[in-house]
Every structure is written in C-alpha cells, then in structure tokens.
Design a protein around this motif. Structure first.
Motif: not given
Length: 376
Positions: A219-232
């Motif tokens: 999902d482009p709103r989240l990619i790359p998920t593992n780099n996000k600083r908050k929960f999905a």
C-alpha cells in the motif's frame, strides 16, 4: 459479488450460496455460503493466506480456511481465486453458540466498517464507533437483541474511555493488534474489523482476521512500512472514532507492557521468520503456474521494472517479514504515553497510486487513482 473496495476491481470477488450445504476442496465441513477471493490487488496471491497462517500460529480462536483454485469457464481461464470460509456464526467457523429468544446475551458477530450505515442493521455508539451487525442477520434479529448489543457496546465504550477494560477480552485484543501491526494493515480501523460476543459472557472478543491484500508492504500510503515511526493503523482512514478507541485502549495502564510480553511469548511459542519464510516459498511450488497465467490474464505481464518473475514478488514479502521481526518490537517499545502525534501522518502519505509489487518505490505498477474510487 462480495467486498466493498474489491468489488470495484476488474477481477471480482464473489460469495457463493448453495441451496444445500456443500463440502468444497479439502475443507472438511459442509456449508451453504463460501467466499471466493480474487486477490486482484495482490499479484503474489498469498497475502491473505499468509495472514491466516499467522492467525493460527498466534492462537486466535477462529481463522478462515482457504484453498486456491483455477477458474475455467467454457475452456477459458478466468484466473486464480481462493475458496475460503465465509466469516459467519457456524460450527467450525465463528464457532460461538447461536442466539436464542430466551437468552439475548449472545452470540453476536459485528464488523467495524465505515460503510455500515448503508446496511440494514448497524450500530453507532455515543462516541462514534460504527459497524454492521452481521449476526443475527437483518432478517432474524429481534428488537430486543438489537437493543441489547447496542447498549452493551455503549457500556463497553464508556468504560474504555474511563480506563476500565473489564468488557474487553485482552487475550484476543493483544493478539489481534499484534497480527494487524505485524502484517502492516493500514485499514485496521476502517473495515473488515471483526469482533464477536459470546452467550453468557460479558466481554468483547476480537477476530476473526480478514482482508490483507494491501498488507505486507503493498500500500503506497505505508511503503516502506518498516521505516514508519508509528503503528500502521495511524496512516489510514478510520471508521468513526475507531482509531481513538484503539489508542485509548493502548494508553490504558499496563496494556503496552502486556502487549510486549505477549509478543515475546508468541516468539517463544514458534512465531519465527524461518517458519513464515518456508510457508511463503511453499506457495511458489503450489501457485507458480497458476500465478503466471493469472498475470497474463489480468495484468498483461506487466510486473514492474526490475521484477523478473513471480519469485521476485514473493521475495518482497519475505524481505518485509524478515525486517518486521525487528521493526515491530521497536515500535511496541517506543509507543509513548499520549498515543503519538497524528498531525504529521498526512504529510507522509504522499503516494496516491497503488503498489502491486516491486523491489523499491521506483519499481511499481500504478493503478490510476485506485484509492479515490476504493473509498467512494
């Protein structure tokens, strides 16, 4: 036809209802209703069944069973689909005691969903939780039953905002939260959020899981998920006040501590990278020929710049999972007391296309403005 957003896809999902109960494939029990998943937004075809595998591993009480099929009509290949359990209150599915006129305490099956007001029977709590009453269905539910479950949800909600979780089954909540975040499900608080209440039991239970075609870095709103600083679940839309409801639970005393403890218990009990890796590549042996034909049928062989074949598609999921075993516990540990700052989420949500699969953000297939019509 089944599904809200997925029903807008070129390749449609379906719901089959037989006149008599039928046994399909290697699923032992007989039922009248079956779900036929198209997985149009997941060229790997395995994201849903991978999430279901994890659900079984972590001990959620009810997990849908699925089998892949090739659909051929008049000699023409129509694609790869998955025949799955319908999420319904039945023995062997959501296996809770059915409701009766003399005991209206349960069972109930509910789905938190932003579109619920379009359904015949839905709930809207005082603080804005919104969802559909899936069981009893709209033809069978009595006014007393409907009033009971709505009153129960308002009481539960009021207690949650007072810091009291006595109406929440924490065993299932912790595991449901962990699987949603491990898979990187951005739409956790938007739709397909199933909960249920058992007869004679004063708690709300979480599950079964459903709808993961946009998870695992898809999902482009989240990619790359593992780099996000908050929960999905911070990055997507919310059905009413569902996001605030979940954040309030997470902020309750000892909850994050116990979620962390649950995570480490699950790791000790066998939730590990090697097991999931083996499962992923077992699907290659099962699905390779069908997946290649499915690509030709629905995507004209356009599988993304730098992606050579179906194996690359599975590699992306494998790489995501390998990293998620590190990034998720870090998020669990870093969750702060005020639930995080949501103000910057929109700034990070810049890509409005749709990532089917690719090695990085430059290796994509874009379905033009998919998310515009998905949420209309």
């Amino acid at each position: 036809m089944r599904g809200h957003g997925t029903s807008a896809a070129a390749k449609k999902p379906y719901k089959i209802k037989f006149e008599k109960k039928q046994k399909l494939l290697d699923i032992d029990s007989k039922y009248r209703k079956w779900a036929i998943l198209a997985n149009y937004y997941d060229i790997s075809l395995i994201r849903n069944i991978l999430a279901f595998k994890i659900s079984e591993m972590i001990g959620l009480e009810f997990t849908p069973r699925c089998e892949p099929v090739d659909v051929i009509v008049n000699g023409n290949f129509k694609g790869n689909y998955f025949v799955c359990d319908q999420v319904e209150v039945k023995e062997g599915r959501v296996d809770i005691e059915e409701i009766s006129d003399n005991d209206i305490t349960g069972g109930y099956l509910l789905e938190i969903d932003q579109r619920a007001t379009k359904e015949e029977k839905y709930f809207l709590t005082e603080k804005g939780l919104i969802g559909e009453i899936k069981y009893p269905d709209s033809d069978d539910i009595t006014k007393d039953q409907e009033n009971y479950i709505k009153k129960f949800l308002n009481k539960l909600e009021k207690n949650v905002y007072l810091g009291k979780l006595k109406y929440i089954d924490l065993y299932s909540f912790y595991r449901y939260f962990i699987i949603q975040e491990f898979c990187g499900d951005i739409d956790t608080v938007l739709s397909s959020f199933n909960v249920h209440k058992k007869k004679g039991d004063n708690k709300l239970y979480f599950g079964p899981v459903w709808d993961y075609d946009l998870s695992f870095d898809n999902d482009p709103r989240l990619i790359p998920t593992n780099n996000k600083r908050k929960f999905a679940f911070y990055y997507g839309s919310s059905a009413g006040s569902t996001r605030d409801f979940i954040i309030t639970i997470l902020k309750t005393k000892n909850v994050m501590k116990e979620i962390n403890e649950t995570w480490f218990e699950l790791r000790e009990d066998g939730l590990d990278y090697e097991t999931l890796k083996s499962f992923i590549y077992e699907q290659k042996e099962l699905l390779l020929e069908s997946a290649n034909l499915n690509m030709l049928k629905w995507y004209n062989s356009k599988i993304g710049e730098g992606v050579k074949d179906y194996s690359d598609c599975l590699d992306i999921i494998n790489d995501y999972i390998k990293t998620r075993f590190d990034s998720l516990p870090q998020l669990l540990n870093e969750f702060d007391s005020d639930g995080g700052n949501l103000n910057n989420v929109v700034k990070e949500n810049e890509n409005q296309g749709f990532h089917i699969f690719g090695k990085d953000n430059n290796e994509k297939i874009i379905l033009f403005y998919f998310f515009i019509f998905l949420y209309l």
